[in-house]
Design an enzyme around this catalytic site. Structure first.
Site, PDB file in Angstrom:
ATOM      1  N   ASP A 117       1.006  -1.236   0.026  1.00 25.68           N
ATOM      2  CA  ASP A 117      -0.010   0.146  -0.065  1.00 25.68           C
ATOM      3  C   ASP A 117       0.770   1.103  -0.150  1.00 25.68           C
ATOM      4  OD1 ASP A 117      -0.531  -0.862   3.564  1.00 25.68           O
ATOM      5  OD2 ASP A 117       0.532   0.860   2.877  1.00 25.68           O
ATOM      6  N   HIS A 174       8.630  -5.781  -1.220  1.00 27.12           N
ATOM      7  CA  HIS A 174       7.590  -6.686  -1.827  1.00 27.12           C
ATOM      8  C   HIS A 174       6.659  -6.061  -2.988  1.00 27.12           C
ATOM      9  CE1 HIS A 174       7.779  -9.331   1.778  1.00 27.12           C
ATOM     10  NE2 HIS A 174       8.798  -9.446   1.076  1.00 27.12           N
ATOM     11  N   CYS A 213       1.178  -1.333 -22.107  1.00 31.05           N
ATOM     12  CA  CYS A 213       2.397  -0.799 -21.448  1.00 31.05           C
ATOM     13  C   CYS A 213       2.538   0.764 -21.751  1.00 31.05           C
ATOM     14  CB  CYS A 213       3.650  -1.376 -21.884  1.00 31.05           C
ATOM     15  SG  CYS A 213       5.290  -0.624 -21.280  1.00 31.05           S
ATOM     16  N   GLY A 265       4.155  -4.429  13.326  1.00 23.61           N
ATOM     17  CA  GLY A 265       2.830  -5.172  12.579  1.00 23.61           C
ATOM     18  C   GLY A 265       3.064  -6.244  11.655  1.00 23.61           C
ATOM     19  N   THR A 266       4.046  -7.060  11.939  1.00 21.06           N
ATOM     20  CA  THR A 266       4.204  -8.132  11.084  1.00 21.06           C
ATOM     21  C   THR A 266       4.372  -9.415  11.914  1.00 21.06           C
ATOM     22  OG1 THR A 266       5.958  -9.146   9.313  1.00 21.06           O
ATOM     23  CG2 THR A 266       6.740  -7.814  11.255  1.00 21.06           C
ATOM     24  N   ALA A 318      -0.745  -0.710  16.754  1.00 21.40           N
ATOM     25  CA  ALA A 318       0.165   0.351  16.163  1.00 21.40           C
ATOM     26  C   ALA A 318       0.117   1.588  16.495  1.00 21.40           C
ATOM     27  CB  ALA A 318       0.667  -0.044  14.742  1.00 21.40           C
TER      28      ALA A 318
HETATM   29  C1  BV8 Z   1      12.013 -15.504  -1.581  1.00 20.36           C
HETATM   30  C2  BV8 Z   1       3.455  -9.468  -1.902  1.00 20.36           C
HETATM   31  C3  BV8 Z   1      13.871 -16.540  -2.991  1.00 20.36           C
HETATM   32  C4  BV8 Z   1       2.080 -10.035  -2.176  1.00 20.36           C
HETATM   33  C5  BV8 Z   1       4.217 -10.973  -0.109  1.00 20.36           C
HETATM   34  C6  BV8 Z   1       8.865 -23.000   1.963  1.00 20.36           C
HETATM   35  C7  BV8 Z   1       8.110 -23.195   0.791  1.00 20.36           C
HETATM   36  C8  BV8 Z   1       7.981 -22.238  -0.136  1.00 20.36           C
HETATM   37  C9  BV8 Z   1       8.606 -21.047  -0.026  1.00 20.36           C
HETATM   38  C10 BV8 Z   1       9.378 -20.595   1.150  1.00 20.36           C
HETATM   39  C11 BV8 Z   1       9.504 -21.841   2.153  1.00 20.36           C
HETATM   40  N1  BV8 Z   1      10.176 -21.295   3.042  1.00 20.36           N
HETATM   41  C12 BV8 Z   1      10.537 -19.988   2.738  1.00 20.36           C
HETATM   42  C13 BV8 Z   1      10.141 -19.617   1.649  1.00 20.36           C
HETATM   43  C14 BV8 Z   1      10.255 -18.579   1.105  1.00 20.36           C
HETATM   44  C15 BV8 Z   1       8.796 -17.785   1.202  1.00 20.36           C
HETATM   45  C16 BV8 Z   1       8.434 -17.686   2.419  1.00 20.36           C
HETATM   46  O1  BV8 Z   1       8.837 -17.158   3.333  1.00 20.36           O
HETATM   47  N2  BV8 Z   1       7.346 -18.457   2.580  1.00 20.36           N
HETATM   48  C17 BV8 Z   1       6.807 -18.388   3.828  1.00 20.36           C
HETATM   49  C18 BV8 Z   1       5.273 -18.480   3.779  1.00 20.36           C
HETATM   50  C19 BV8 Z   1       7.134 -19.529   4.638  1.00 20.36           C
HETATM   51  N3  BV8 Z   1       9.462 -16.333   0.680  1.00 20.36           N
HETATM   52  C20 BV8 Z   1       9.458 -15.923  -0.533  1.00 20.36           C
HETATM   53  O2  BV8 Z   1       9.017 -16.531  -1.542  1.00 20.36           O
HETATM   54  C21 BV8 Z   1      10.162 -14.610  -0.626  1.00 20.36           C
HETATM   55  N4  BV8 Z   1      11.074 -14.837  -1.917  1.00 20.36           N
HETATM   56  O3  BV8 Z   1      12.149 -16.237  -0.834  1.00 20.36           O
HETATM   57  O4  BV8 Z   1      12.862 -15.727  -2.932  1.00 20.36           O
HETATM   58  C22 BV8 Z   1      14.628 -16.279  -4.176  1.00 20.36           C
HETATM   59  C23 BV8 Z   1      16.048 -16.436  -3.913  1.00 20.36           C
HETATM   60  C24 BV8 Z   1      16.597 -16.339  -4.965  1.00 20.36           C
HETATM   61  C25 BV8 Z   1      16.117 -15.829  -6.379  1.00 20.36           C
HETATM   62  C26 BV8 Z   1      14.766 -15.798  -6.331  1.00 20.36           C
HETATM   63  C27 BV8 Z   1      14.063 -16.204  -5.183  1.00 20.36           C
HETATM   64  C28 BV8 Z   1       9.004 -13.596  -1.131  1.00 20.36           C
HETATM   65  C29 BV8 Z   1       7.975 -13.096  -0.303  1.00 20.36           C
HETATM   66  C30 BV8 Z   1       7.300 -12.142  -0.838  1.00 20.36           C
HETATM   67  C31 BV8 Z   1       5.849 -12.694  -0.909  1.00 20.36           C
HETATM   68  N5  BV8 Z   1       4.908 -11.430  -1.250  1.00 20.36           N
HETATM   69  N6  BV8 Z   1       3.520  -9.798  -0.260  1.00 20.36           N
HETATM   70  C32 BV8 Z   1       0.870  -9.129  -1.872  1.00 20.36           C
HETATM   71  O5  BV8 Z   1       1.108  -8.191  -0.868  1.00 20.36           O
HETATM   72  O6  BV8 Z   1       0.010  -9.290  -2.481  1.00 20.36           O
HETATM   73  S1  BV8 Z   1       4.167 -11.541   1.411  1.00 20.36           S
HETATM   74  C33 BV8 Z   1       2.887 -10.875   2.384  1.00 20.36           C
HETATM   75  O7  BV8 Z   1       2.960 -11.635   3.557  1.00 20.36           O
HETATM   76  C34 BV8 Z   1       3.119  -9.536   2.683  1.00 20.36           C
HETATM   77  O8  BV8 Z   1       3.921  -8.737   1.976  1.00 20.36           O
HETATM   78  C35 BV8 Z   1       4.291  -9.512   3.938  1.00 20.36           C
HETATM   79  O9  BV8 Z   1       5.377  -9.760   3.650  1.00 20.36           O
HETATM   80  C36 BV8 Z   1       4.111 -11.044   4.473  1.00 20.36           C
HETATM   81  C37 BV8 Z   1       3.709 -11.170   5.632  1.00 20.36           C
HETATM   82  O10 BV8 Z   1       2.564 -10.615   6.098  1.00 20.36           O
HETATM   83  P1  BV8 Z   1       2.527  -9.556   7.381  1.00 20.36           P
HETATM   84  O11 BV8 Z   1       2.957  -8.174   6.879  1.00 20.36           O
HETATM   85  O12 BV8 Z   1       3.304  -9.960   8.460  1.00 20.36           O
HETATM   86  O13 BV8 Z   1       1.090  -9.637   7.990  1.00 20.36           O
HETATM   87  P2  BV8 Z   1       0.266 -10.664   8.588  1.00 20.36           P
HETATM   88  O14 BV8 Z   1      -1.207 -10.761   8.210  1.00 20.36           O
HETATM   89  O15 BV8 Z   1       1.173 -11.954   8.353  1.00 20.36           O
HETATM   90  O16 BV8 Z   1       0.649 -10.232   9.990  1.00 20.36           O
HETATM   91  C38 BV8 Z   1       0.133  -9.456  10.549  1.00 20.36           C
HETATM   92  C39 BV8 Z   1       0.593  -8.867  11.884  1.00 20.36           C
HETATM   93  O17 BV8 Z   1       0.221  -7.512  12.464  1.00 20.36           O
HETATM   94  C40 BV8 Z   1      -0.032 -10.071  12.719  1.00 20.36           C
HETATM   95  O18 BV8 Z   1       1.355 -10.521  13.666  1.00 20.36           O
HETATM   96  C41 BV8 Z   1      -0.962  -9.184  13.674  1.00 20.36           C
HETATM   97  O19 BV8 Z   1      -1.023  -9.731  15.145  1.00 20.36           O
HETATM   98  C42 BV8 Z   1      -0.324  -7.808  13.695  1.00 20.36           C
HETATM   99  N7  BV8 Z   1      -1.231  -6.701  13.607  1.00 20.36           N
HETATM  100  C43 BV8 Z   1      -2.758  -6.853  13.328  1.00 20.36           C
HETATM  101  N8  BV8 Z   1      -3.393  -5.590  13.518  1.00 20.36           N
HETATM  102  C44 BV8 Z   1      -2.327  -4.771  14.242  1.00 20.36           C
HETATM  103  C45 BV8 Z   1      -1.078  -5.311  14.269  1.00 20.36           C
HETATM  104  N9  BV8 Z   1      -0.070  -5.164  14.834  1.00 20.36           N
HETATM  105  C46 BV8 Z   1      -0.249  -3.821  15.350  1.00 20.36           C
HETATM  106  N10 BV8 Z   1      -1.358  -2.971  15.309  1.00 20.36           N
HETATM  107  C47 BV8 Z   1      -2.413  -3.559  14.714  1.00 20.36           C
HETATM  108  N11 BV8 Z   1      -3.610  -2.542  14.806  1.00 20.36           N
END
Ligand code: BV8
Length: 243
Positions: free
Chosen positions: A95, A110, A137, A177-178, A221
């Site tokens: 965002d 990201h 494009c 917030g992650t 937050a």
């Molecule tokens: C990479 C864009 C390598 C999309 C996103 C096993 C299998 C397959 C893959 C993997 C694996 N192990 C590791 C991986 C790699 C994978 C990964 O980590 N997977 C996880 C699921 C295990 N990672 C990747 O693939 C990354 N790339 O590794 O590339 C590589 C190397 C060389 C060459 C090429 C490639 C890429 C990851 C990026 C994916 N894209 N976003 C979109 O947005 O549409 S990820 C997406 O989820 C978000 O961008 C964010 O990064 C991610 C986590 O989300 P959060 O932001 O943390 O949000 P979430 O809801 O999870 O949590 C919110 C938190 O806020 C909570 O804790 C909550 O309590 C808190 N909260 C809520 N309200 C509040 C609050 N806090 C404060 N105040 C509030 N009011």
């Protein structure tokens, strides 16, 4: 208690935008805007059903026009403006709320909803409104080759060198917030610790990496970030001017 820091790296996730009205990724049912993540946020998903993926991102881009930055975004923008040392906000969010609050030392690891990427000419550019499958494009004019400029699972996040550099020089790392569920972002706290930085987590509840943080503040937050920023700027004002 650690001293007043010089160089700060701040990682933000979907939780910082929750109080603005944007959904986080991991709601209780594990669905995200009624989709499974692997059905909309991977290159395979896009190859399999580009229309579905475009609908998903077009809806989220349109939603941005209905929401505003909240007090946490505003507090980070104030810190960015007033902090004399190095400071970098690394957001996982796609965002534009950090920018709209005024943050400048900011990067989107990201990608961004308000951006497109042409698979014909490889150019990236700003994008407002729907994209859909046939979008042309603005650079090479070829139709139907534009995808969201979003880093999907399995794709390399942006500006990793710049992020590593900033982490190497940080003496304070703050995660806001992650959930700590996605790498490489979830591993940044380890790099910071290894470099001797003080680490602080500000979140609604303990993240998956909570045990790695020296200090943790739990709460929304919108309340905790302005409080923390106020304290930090206060302590910086009261410290002797560094030579
Ligand atoms: C990479 C864009 C390598 C999309 C996103 C096993 C299998 C397959 C893959 C993997 C694996 N192990 C590791 C991986 C790699 C994978 C990964 O980590 N997977 C996880 C699921 C295990 N990672 C990747 O693939 C990354 N790339 O590794 O590339 C590589 C190397 C060389 C060459 C090429 C490639 C890429 C990851 C990026 C994916 N894209 N976003 C979109 O947005 O549409 S990820 C997406 O989820 C978000 O961008 C964010 O990064 C991610 C986590 O989300 P959060 O932001 O943390 O949000 P979430 O809801 O999870 O949590 C919110 C938190 O806020 C909570 O804790 C909550 O309590 C808190 N909260 C809520 N309200 C509040 C609050 N806090 C404060 N105040 C509030 N009011």
């Amino acid at each position: 208690m650690h001293g007043t820091p010089e160089n700060i790296v701040i990682l933000t996730g979907a939780g910082i935008s929750a109080e603005s009205g944007l959904n986080t990724f991991r709601a209780a049912d594990g669905l995200w805007e009624d989709h499974r993540v692997e059905d909309v946020a991977t290159p395979d998903a896009f190859a399999r059903d580009p229309a579905l993926v475009h609908r998903f991102y077009d809806a989220r881009r349109a939603r941005l026009a209905e929401v505003e930055p909240n007090a946490a975004h505003v507090a980070l923008a104030r810190l960015d403006a007033e902090w004399p040392g190095d400071l970098l906000i690394v957001t996982q969010n796609v965002d534009d709320l950090h920018e709209r609050a005024g943050a400048r030392r900011l990067l989107h690891m990201h990608g961004e909803l308000m951006s497109g990427w042409c698979l014909s000419c490889d150019e990236k550019f700003g994008w407002t409104g729907d994209m859909g499958e046939g979008a042309a494009c603005p650079v090479c004019t070829s139709p139907g080759a534009v995808r969201p400029n979003i880093v999907w699972f399995g794709e390399m996040p942006y500006e990793m060198d710049r992020i590593e550099q900033a982490l190497m020089g940080a003496d304070l790392f703050v995660s806001i917030g992650t959930s700590g569920a996605v790498y490489p972002a979830a591993g940044f706290v380890q790099t910071a610790r290894y470099r001797g930085a003080h680490t602080l987590e500000i979140n609604l509840e303990p993240s998956q990496g909570s045990i790695f943080f020296d200090e943790r503040r739990f709460g929304p937050a919108g309340v905790e970030v302005p409080k923390w920023v106020g304290e930090l700027l206060q302590s910086a004002q009261s410290r002797p001017m560094s030579s």
